[in-house]
Design a protein around this motif. Structure first.
Motif, PDB file in Angstrom:
ATOM      1  N   LEU A  75       0.836  -1.203   0.000  1.00  0.00           N
ATOM      2  CA  LEU A  75       0.000   0.000   0.000  1.00  0.00           C
ATOM      3  C   LEU A  75       0.873   1.256   0.000  1.00  0.00           C
ATOM      4  CD1 LEU A  75      -2.767  -1.059   2.531  1.00  0.00           C
ATOM      5  CD2 LEU A  75      -2.916  -1.023   0.043  1.00  0.00           C
ATOM      6  N   HIS A  76       0.444   2.239  -0.750  1.00  0.00           N
ATOM      7  CA  HIS A  76       1.222   3.474  -0.905  1.00  0.00           C
ATOM      8  C   HIS A  76       1.393   4.214   0.427  1.00  0.00           C
ATOM      9  CE1 HIS A  76       2.968   6.926  -2.713  1.00  0.00           C
ATOM     10  NE2 HIS A  76       1.917   7.705  -2.509  1.00  0.00           N
ATOM     11  N   TRP A  77       0.357   4.261   1.264  1.00  0.00           N
ATOM     12  CA  TRP A  77       0.434   5.021   2.507  1.00  0.00           C
ATOM     13  C   TRP A  77       1.406   4.404   3.498  1.00  0.00           C
ATOM     14  CZ3 TRP A  77      -0.967   2.886   7.164  1.00  0.00           C
ATOM     15  CH2 TRP A  77      -1.756   1.722   7.118  1.00  0.00           C
ATOM     16  N   VAL A  78       1.640   3.095   3.416  1.00  0.00           N
ATOM     17  CA  VAL A  78       2.589   2.449   4.337  1.00  0.00           C
ATOM     18  C   VAL A  78       4.013   2.923   4.022  1.00  0.00           C
ATOM     19  CG1 VAL A  78       3.567   0.254   5.090  1.00  0.00           C
ATOM     20  CG2 VAL A  78       1.110   0.445   4.719  1.00  0.00           C
ATOM     21  N   SER A  79       4.400   2.902   2.749  1.00  0.00           N
ATOM     22  CA  SER A  79       5.742   3.376   2.389  1.00  0.00           C
ATOM     23  C   SER A  79       5.853   4.878   2.601  1.00  0.00           C
ATOM     24  CB  SER A  79       6.082   3.003   0.949  1.00  0.00           C
ATOM     25  OG  SER A  79       5.157   3.583   0.063  1.00  0.00           O
ATOM     26  N   GLY A  80       4.789   5.621   2.389  1.00  0.00           N
ATOM     27  CA  GLY A  80       4.791   7.063   2.637  1.00  0.00           C
ATOM     28  C   GLY A  80       4.964   7.390   4.108  1.00  0.00           C
ATOM     29  N   MET A  81       4.356   6.585   4.962  1.00  0.00           N
ATOM     30  CA  MET A  81       4.458   6.805   6.396  1.00  0.00           C
ATOM     31  C   MET A  81       5.902   6.634   6.866  1.00  0.00           C
ATOM     32  SD  MET A  81       2.433   4.816   9.472  1.00  0.00           S
ATOM     33  CE  MET A  81       3.182   3.249   9.094  1.00  0.00           C
ATOM     34  N   THR A  82       6.548   5.585   6.430  1.00  0.00           N
ATOM     35  CA  THR A  82       7.932   5.359   6.857  1.00  0.00           C
ATOM     36  C   THR A  82       8.852   6.424   6.270  1.00  0.00           C
ATOM     37  OG1 THR A  82       8.259   3.787   5.056  1.00  0.00           O
ATOM     38  CG2 THR A  82       7.660   2.889   7.201  1.00  0.00           C
ATOM     39  N   ALA A 106       8.082   9.508   5.664  1.00  0.00           N
ATOM     40  CA  ALA A 106       7.821  10.776   6.347  1.00  0.00           C
ATOM     41  C   ALA A 106       8.446  10.823   7.740  1.00  0.00           C
ATOM     42  CB  ALA A 106       6.318  11.008   6.443  1.00  0.00           C
TER      43      ALA A 106
END
Length: 193
Positions: free
Chosen positions: A105-112, A114
């Motif tokens: 999922l895109h938001w998982v890689s984005g979270m890390t 950030a």
């Protein structure tokens, strides 16, 4: 009993917010131990951090054990170490069992991605605080010279940080002994005159 609760809360917050392992936890531990609860001074924390870096094992656990012991003895140490370890173990089990289903999922890689700059800034602030303390103790020239030499040894020569810290601790002890001997000799000379 209140101190045990404070130890629990401090190290629980650290365990929950210490993203990135030990380096990410060090500024949080400093904030709780030095700034919030005032269990030790900046100088003491710097000494303990240097010593903990020379010993094997995770830095957050070593710092938790020492701080807990210093504040409340053996039970404080056990409290701090357990609250540092257990949330991570539980979260790892939960996350690893569900990670395979959400890792793309895109938001998982984005979270890390950030969180990494936040950890970097926290480490930079802590580095600046240590540098500022060193300047107060040794002066600008000696601090900058020492920082450059240490950087070259760590980055270019590949010297292990534990070896450098051990060498500096021994050098500080030898220098302290020489200063004490010189002071005693000066006192004797004044008494003799």
């Amino acid at each position: 009993m209140r101190k045990h609760r404070d130890i629990f809360l401090a190290f629980f917050r650290i365990a929950m917010l210490g993203y990135g392992g030990g380096p990410g936890s060090i500024p949080l531990i400093h904030k709780e131990v030095v700034d919030k609860y005032k269990w030790m001074s900046d100088e003491d924390f710097g000494d303990i951090l240097a010593l903990a870096n020379t010993l094997p094992g995770p830095i957050a656990t070593k710092l938790a054990g020492y701080v807990g012991y210093r504040v409340c003895g053996i039970w404080g140490m056990l409290n701090a170490v357990m609250v540092t370890i257990l949330p991570t173990i539980v979260l790892m089990i939960v996350l690893l069992t569900s990670l395979s289903s959400i890792e793309d999922l895109h938001w998982v890689s984005g979270m890390t991605a950030a969180v990494i700059p936040v950890v970097g800034v926290m480490l930079a602030v802590l580095t600046w605080q240590f540098f500022h303390k060193a300047v107060q103790g040794m002066g600008w020239m000696q601090t900058i010279s020492m920082s450059v030499v240490i950087f070259v040894l760590l980055y270019f020569a590949g010297v292990h940080p534990g070896i450098l810290i051990g060498f500096l601790l021994i050098a500080a002890l030898v220098k302290k002994d020489k200063l004490e001997q010189k002071t005693k000799q000066d006192v004797r000379a004044k008494e003799g005159s």
